[in-house]
Design an enzyme around this catalytic site. Structure first.
Site, mmCIF file in Angstrom:
data_model
loop_
_atom_site.group_PDB
_atom_site.id
_atom_site.type_symbol
_atom_site.label_atom_id
_atom_site.label_comp_id
_atom_site.label_asym_id
_atom_site.label_seq_id
_atom_site.Cartn_x
_atom_site.Cartn_y
_atom_site.Cartn_z
ATOM 1 N N GLU A 168 52.826 29.972 35.008
ATOM 2 C CA GLU A 168 54.036 29.154 34.955
ATOM 3 C C GLU A 168 54.600 29.082 33.543
ATOM 4 O O GLU A 168 53.944 29.497 32.572
ATOM 5 C CB GLU A 168 53.733 27.740 35.439
ATOM 6 C CG GLU A 168 52.804 26.977 34.508
ATOM 7 C CD GLU A 168 52.609 25.523 34.911
ATOM 8 O OE1 GLU A 168 53.215 25.089 35.900
ATOM 9 O OE2 GLU A 168 51.857 24.824 34.203
ATOM 10 N N ALA A 169 55.799 28.529 33.447
ATOM 11 C CA ALA A 169 56.370 28.159 32.157
ATOM 12 C C ALA A 169 55.818 26.784 31.793
ATOM 13 O O ALA A 169 55.958 25.845 32.571
ATOM 14 C CB ALA A 169 57.886 28.124 32.244
#
Length: 199
Positions: free
Chosen positions: A127-128
């Site tokens: 994920e970011a």
């Protein structure tokens, strides 16, 4: 992601290969990690690797974190294509062991920490990350593989319904594949197209 009743998860583990981020005009950030909790509650214990592209340079490092405290960097080297192994396991009441191992470079990090979360979910995530409570722009990490995933030392028998995509500015930016044949592995790819599952 696996979800169950309170205190259902006593351990999570898995392997992944550190992806090489693609250069870009803007800064981008990506985190590959395993963890307990964090889905549907504010608690989370996790460890993983960071693959960022900042100010015209790719940056790779390892870390661990227990919310709400910020991440703590692990001062051992990480490079693209390194094979990582991580395990988080309950040792006794409120004491958890965090292990992160770089199989390629030959180092192992261990830390025992207090954790009191509900242990209702277990995750393998790309994920970011959030910085200063703001979700960052996802780095173009191309594609990566999570394999030999385990919960409570058993095959999690991953289901297609447990997958999660990442959306930024109305666009799908990260997509997991279907589980592999043994249902303990999957690819994640940058963009909106699901990759083929592992064989």
């Amino acid at each position: 992601m696996k979800k169950a009743k309170k205190n259902s998860f006593r351990s999570i583990s898995g392997y992944w290969i550190v992806p090489r981020v693609k250069p870009g005009k803007k800064n981008g950030f990506s985190s590959a990690w395993i963890g307990i909790d964090g889905f549907g509650n504010p608690s989370l214990i996790q460890t993983g690797t960071q693959q960022d592209y900042k100010q015209g340079k790719a940056v790779y490092y390892a870390w661990w974190e227990i919310l709400p405290a910020p991440e703590t960097r692990i001062s051992y080297p990480v490079s693209p294509h390194d094979l990582m192994y991580a395990r988080i396991s309950k040792q006794c009441k409120n004491k958890w062991l965090i292990v992160l191992r770089n199989k390629t470079k030959g180092w192992t990090f261990r830390k025992v920490k207090k954790y009191t979360g509900p242990a209702t979910t277990a995750e393998w995530i790309m994920e970011a990350p959030s910085i200063n409570n703001k979700t960052t722009r996802l780095a173009h990490y191309r594609k990566m593989l999570f394999k030999r995933c385990r919960v409570n030392d058993k095959n999690p028998l991953l289901k297609p319904s447990q997958r999660g995509i990442m959306i930024q500015n109305g666009r799908i930016v990260s997509t997991p594949s279907l589980p592999g044949k043994k249902r303990d592995s999957f690819f994640v790819a940058y963009g909106g197209k699901p990759p083929l599952p592992p064989r």
